[in-house]
Design a protein around this motif. Structure first.
Motif, PDB file in Angstrom:
ATOM      1  N   ILE A 170       0.844  -1.210   0.000  1.00 42.89           N
ATOM      2  CA  ILE A 170       0.000   0.000   0.000  1.00 42.89           C
ATOM      3  C   ILE A 170       0.873   1.252   0.000  1.00 42.89           C
ATOM      4  CG2 ILE A 170      -1.671   1.345   1.362  1.00 42.89           C
ATOM      5  CD1 ILE A 170      -2.886  -1.023  -0.100  1.00 42.89           C
ATOM      6  N   TYR A 171       1.925   1.244   0.798  1.00 45.31           N
ATOM      7  CA  TYR A 171       2.828   2.398   0.834  1.00 45.31           C
ATOM      8  C   TYR A 171       3.487   2.607  -0.527  1.00 45.31           C
ATOM      9  CZ  TYR A 171       5.913   5.948   2.682  1.00 45.31           C
ATOM     10  OH  TYR A 171       6.552   7.143   2.908  1.00 45.31           O
ATOM     11  N   LEU A 172       3.963   1.520  -1.116  1.00 43.93           N
ATOM     12  CA  LEU A 172       4.586   1.636  -2.439  1.00 43.93           C
ATOM     13  C   LEU A 172       3.598   2.180  -3.467  1.00 43.93           C
ATOM     14  CD1 LEU A 172       6.665  -1.661  -2.557  1.00 43.93           C
ATOM     15  CD2 LEU A 172       7.579   0.659  -2.528  1.00 43.93           C
ATOM     16  N   PHE A 173       2.344   1.728  -3.398  1.00 44.35           N
ATOM     17  CA  PHE A 173       1.328   2.230  -4.325  1.00 44.35           C
ATOM     18  C   PHE A 173       1.085   3.723  -4.112  1.00 44.35           C
ATOM     19  CE2 PHE A 173      -3.066   3.512  -5.071  1.00 44.35           C
ATOM     20  CZ  PHE A 173      -3.104   3.361  -6.454  1.00 44.35           C
ATOM     21  N   PHE A 174       0.913   4.144  -2.862  1.00 43.56           N
ATOM     22  CA  PHE A 174       0.668   5.556  -2.587  1.00 43.56           C
ATOM     23  C   PHE A 174       1.862   6.407  -3.009  1.00 43.56           C
ATOM     24  CE2 PHE A 174      -3.121   4.389  -0.616  1.00 43.56           C
ATOM     25  CZ  PHE A 174      -3.790   5.480  -0.086  1.00 43.56           C
ATOM     26  N   PHE A 175       3.084   5.913  -2.768  1.00 47.40           N
ATOM     27  CA  PHE A 175       4.258   6.671  -3.173  1.00 47.40           C
ATOM     28  C   PHE A 175       4.366   6.728  -4.697  1.00 47.40           C
ATOM     29  CE2 PHE A 175       8.576   7.952  -3.827  1.00 47.40           C
ATOM     30  CZ  PHE A 175       8.813   8.829  -2.775  1.00 47.40           C
ATOM     31  N   TRP A 176       4.071   5.610  -5.354  1.00 54.45           N
ATOM     32  CA  TRP A 176       4.081   5.608  -6.820  1.00 54.45           C
ATOM     33  C   TRP A 176       3.082   6.639  -7.343  1.00 54.45           C
ATOM     34  CZ3 TRP A 176      -0.141   4.590  -9.937  1.00 54.45           C
ATOM     35  CH2 TRP A 176       0.120   4.567 -11.302  1.00 54.45           C
ATOM     36  N   PHE A 177       1.875   6.671  -6.788  1.00 53.68           N
ATOM     37  CA  PHE A 177       0.860   7.645  -7.178  1.00 53.68           C
ATOM     38  C   PHE A 177       1.363   9.061  -6.924  1.00 53.68           C
ATOM     39  CE2 PHE A 177      -2.905  10.235  -6.426  1.00 53.68           C
ATOM     40  CZ  PHE A 177      -3.670   9.931  -7.548  1.00 53.68           C
ATOM     41  N   GLN A 178       1.989   9.260  -5.775  1.00 53.42           N
ATOM     42  CA  GLN A 178       2.552  10.561  -5.420  1.00 53.42           C
ATOM     43  C   GLN A 178       3.619  10.975  -6.425  1.00 53.42           C
ATOM     44  OE1 GLN A 178       1.617  12.139  -2.432  1.00 53.42           O
ATOM     45  NE2 GLN A 178       2.752  13.902  -3.091  1.00 53.42           N
ATOM     46  N   PHE A 179       4.494  10.041  -6.733  1.00 56.60           N
ATOM     47  CA  PHE A 179       5.645  10.332  -7.589  1.00 56.60           C
ATOM     48  C   PHE A 179       5.244  10.546  -9.051  1.00 56.60           C
ATOM     49  CE2 PHE A 179       9.641   9.237  -9.798  1.00 56.60           C
ATOM     50  CZ  PHE A 179      10.505  10.071  -9.118  1.00 56.60           C
ATOM     51  N   GLU A 191       8.102  25.323  -5.558  1.00 56.15           N
ATOM     52  CA  GLU A 191       9.537  25.357  -5.826  1.00 56.15           C
ATOM     53  C   GLU A 191      10.309  24.251  -5.118  1.00 56.15           C
ATOM     54  OE1 GLU A 191      11.891  28.533  -3.867  1.00 56.15           O
ATOM     55  OE2 GLU A 191       9.945  29.236  -3.146  1.00 56.15           O
ATOM     56  N   PHE A 192       9.713  23.660  -4.084  1.00 56.13           N
ATOM     57  CA  PHE A 192      10.360  22.585  -3.348  1.00 56.13           C
ATOM     58  C   PHE A 192       9.796  21.221  -3.724  1.00 56.13           C
ATOM     59  CE2 PHE A 192      10.764  26.194  -0.292  1.00 56.13           C
ATOM     60  CZ  PHE A 192      12.128  26.345  -0.405  1.00 56.13           C
ATOM     61  N   ALA A 193       9.095  21.122  -4.846  1.00 56.97           N
ATOM     62  CA  ALA A 193       8.517  19.837  -5.269  1.00 56.97           C
ATOM     63  C   ALA A 193       9.623  18.795  -5.349  1.00 56.97           C
ATOM     64  CB  ALA A 193       7.824  19.988  -6.613  1.00 56.97           C
ATOM     65  N   GLY A 194       9.341  17.633  -4.827  1.00 58.38           N
ATOM     66  CA  GLY A 194      10.338  16.569  -4.765  1.00 58.38           C
ATOM     67  C   GLY A 194      10.975  16.476  -3.385  1.00 58.38           C
ATOM     68  N   ILE A 195      11.075  17.623  -2.698  1.00 53.90           N
ATOM     69  CA  ILE A 195      11.561  17.613  -1.312  1.00 53.90           C
ATOM     70  C   ILE A 195      10.357  17.518  -0.390  1.00 53.90           C
ATOM     71  CG2 ILE A 195      12.744  18.925   0.492  1.00 53.90           C
ATOM     72  CD1 ILE A 195      14.491  20.142  -1.681  1.00 53.90           C
ATOM     73  N   VAL A 196       9.375  18.393  -0.638  1.00 55.82           N
ATOM     74  CA  VAL A 196       8.116  18.357   0.115  1.00 55.82           C
ATOM     75  C   VAL A 196       6.969  18.402  -0.880  1.00 55.82           C
ATOM     76  CG1 VAL A 196       9.022  19.470   2.179  1.00 55.82           C
ATOM     77  CG2 VAL A 196       7.975  20.856   0.403  1.00 55.82           C
ATOM     78  N   CYS A 241      11.075   2.966  -1.573  1.00 54.18           N
ATOM     79  CA  CYS A 241      10.613   4.093  -2.395  1.00 54.18           C
ATOM     80  C   CYS A 241      11.750   5.055  -2.706  1.00 54.18           C
ATOM     81  CB  CYS A 241       9.480   4.839  -1.685  1.00 54.18           C
ATOM     82  SG  CYS A 241       7.934   3.936  -1.658  1.00 54.18           S
ATOM     83  N   HIS A 242      12.582   5.330  -1.718  1.00 54.50           N
ATOM     84  CA  HIS A 242      13.695   6.254  -1.931  1.00 54.50           C
ATOM     85  C   HIS A 242      14.731   5.672  -2.891  1.00 54.50           C
ATOM     86  CE1 HIS A 242      12.900   9.645   0.801  1.00 54.50           C
ATOM     87  NE2 HIS A 242      12.133   8.751   1.403  1.00 54.50           N
ATOM     88  N   ILE A 243      14.861   4.361  -2.904  1.00 54.36           N
ATOM     89  CA  ILE A 243      15.791   3.713  -3.830  1.00 54.36           C
ATOM     90  C   ILE A 243      15.166   3.588  -5.229  1.00 54.36           C
ATOM     91  CG2 ILE A 243      16.973   1.532  -4.358  1.00 54.36           C
ATOM     92  CD1 ILE A 243      18.346   3.103  -2.141  1.00 54.36           C
ATOM     93  N   ILE A 244      13.931   3.090  -5.300  1.00 56.95           N
ATOM     94  CA  ILE A 244      13.280   2.802  -6.583  1.00 56.95           C
ATOM     95  C   ILE A 244      12.856   4.063  -7.324  1.00 56.95           C
ATOM     96  CG2 ILE A 244      11.275   1.720  -7.683  1.00 56.95           C
ATOM     97  CD1 ILE A 244      11.331  -0.340  -5.337  1.00 56.95           C
ATOM     98  N   PRO A 260       4.591  15.636 -10.425  1.00 55.10           N
ATOM     99  CA  PRO A 260       4.677  16.376 -11.694  1.00 55.10           C
ATOM    100  C   PRO A 260       3.730  17.584 -11.758  1.00 55.10           C
ATOM    101  CG  PRO A 260       4.656  14.037 -12.126  1.00 55.10           C
ATOM    102  CD  PRO A 260       4.370  14.206 -10.663  1.00 55.10           C
ATOM    103  N   ILE A 261       2.552  17.458 -11.174  1.00 52.69           N
ATOM    104  CA  ILE A 261       1.619  18.593 -11.145  1.00 52.69           C
ATOM    105  C   ILE A 261       2.194  19.706 -10.272  1.00 52.69           C
ATOM    106  CG2 ILE A 261      -0.668  19.354 -10.360  1.00 52.69           C
ATOM    107  CD1 ILE A 261      -1.673  16.507 -11.114  1.00 52.69           C
ATOM    108  N   GLU A 262       2.770  19.331  -9.139  1.00 55.51           N
ATOM    109  CA  GLU A 262       3.294  20.319  -8.202  1.00 55.51           C
ATOM    110  C   GLU A 262       4.508  21.078  -8.717  1.00 55.51           C
ATOM    111  OE1 GLU A 262       3.989  18.238  -4.541  1.00 55.51           O
ATOM    112  OE2 GLU A 262       2.017  18.792  -3.795  1.00 55.51           O
ATOM    113  N   THR A 263       5.250  20.499  -9.617  1.00 59.21           N
ATOM    114  CA  THR A 263       6.446  21.190 -10.112  1.00 59.21           C
ATOM    115  C   THR A 263       6.090  22.510 -10.793  1.00 59.21           C
ATOM    116  OG1 THR A 263       6.397  19.898 -12.160  1.00 59.21           O
ATOM    117  CG2 THR A 263       7.849  19.123 -10.395  1.00 59.21           C
ATOM    118  N   ASN A 264       4.830  22.670 -11.196  1.00 63.42           N
ATOM    119  CA  ASN A 264       4.399  23.912 -11.835  1.00 63.42           C
ATOM    120  C   ASN A 264       4.260  25.071 -10.853  1.00 63.42           C
ATOM    121  OD1 ASN A 264       4.205  22.701 -14.398  1.00 63.42           O
ATOM    122  ND2 ASN A 264       2.206  21.872 -13.857  1.00 63.42           N
TER     123      ASN A 264
END
Length: 185
Positions: free
Chosen positions: A11-20, A32-37, A69-72, A25-29
């Motif tokens: 479940i965690y991997l799925f939620f992180f995959w969905f997040q990632f 400015e800290f997308a990917g960190i927070v 998640c941090h590795i994959i 990608p939507i937040e990068t618009n």
């Protein structure tokens, strides 16, 4: 116990995959800290709910899932992949232990404390601690010049993640009941 661990990791991997793949990608618009927070971090909901469901032992599958998640997905160096998940898991663990010390039985079996308000409160407290831990880590060890506003972003993102995660779980339970339990009567 292993099936629960495996379920939490998946479940965690799925939620992180969905997040990632969807949210980051939507937040990068506009973040400015997308990917960190993130302004809505859904995996935090898995952390919180897992601790409510199986207790402090949830530290183990959550840590494993976050490390993976941090590795994959993030492709971080091993040091980051070991430390950042540890900080996130410890933030939830510490909040649960502090509340346990004050006789709060944070378990899904205790109807007094297993409700959306308490889950959201615990999510907020642990996200505050998580933001402080990660801020200290980034500033002191990564030597990244990060604005103090990143703390607010962690708190908002984790708390909204818990809220929307609970909403998703509620919808899934209702759909399950509608299609599998009510139709079999």
């Amino acid at each position: 116990m292993l099936p629960r661990y495996f379920f939490i990791i998946v479940i965690y991997l799925f939620f992180f995959w969905f997040q990632f793949t969807i949210i980051f990608p939507i937040e990068t618009n506009f973040n400015e800290f997308a990917g960190i927070v993130s302004l809505i971090y859904l995996p935090h909901a898995v952390r919180i709910i897992s601790f409510f469901v199986i207790g402090s032992i949830a530290f183990i599958p959550i840590y494993i899932a976050e490390f993976l998640c941090h590795i994959i997905f993030v492709n971080q160096i091993l040091t980051d992949a070991l430390i950042r998940p540890f900080l996130s898991c410890m933030s939830v663990f510490i909040i649960f232990q502090v509340l346990k010390y004050f006789d709060f039985n944070l378990s899904m079996y205790d109807k007094k404390y297993f409700n959306w308000k308490v889950i959201l409160f615990v999510g907020f407290c642990s996200s505050l601690l998580n933001s402080i831990f990660n801020f200290i880590y980034h500033v002191n060890f990564k030597k990244v010049d990060i604005d103090i506003s990143i703390i607010y972003s962690y708190v908002i993102g984790d708390t909204l993640g818990v809220f929307f995660g609970m909403l998703m779980v509620t919808i899934l339970i209702k759909l399950y009941a509608k299609f599998f339990l009510l139709n079999n009567s």
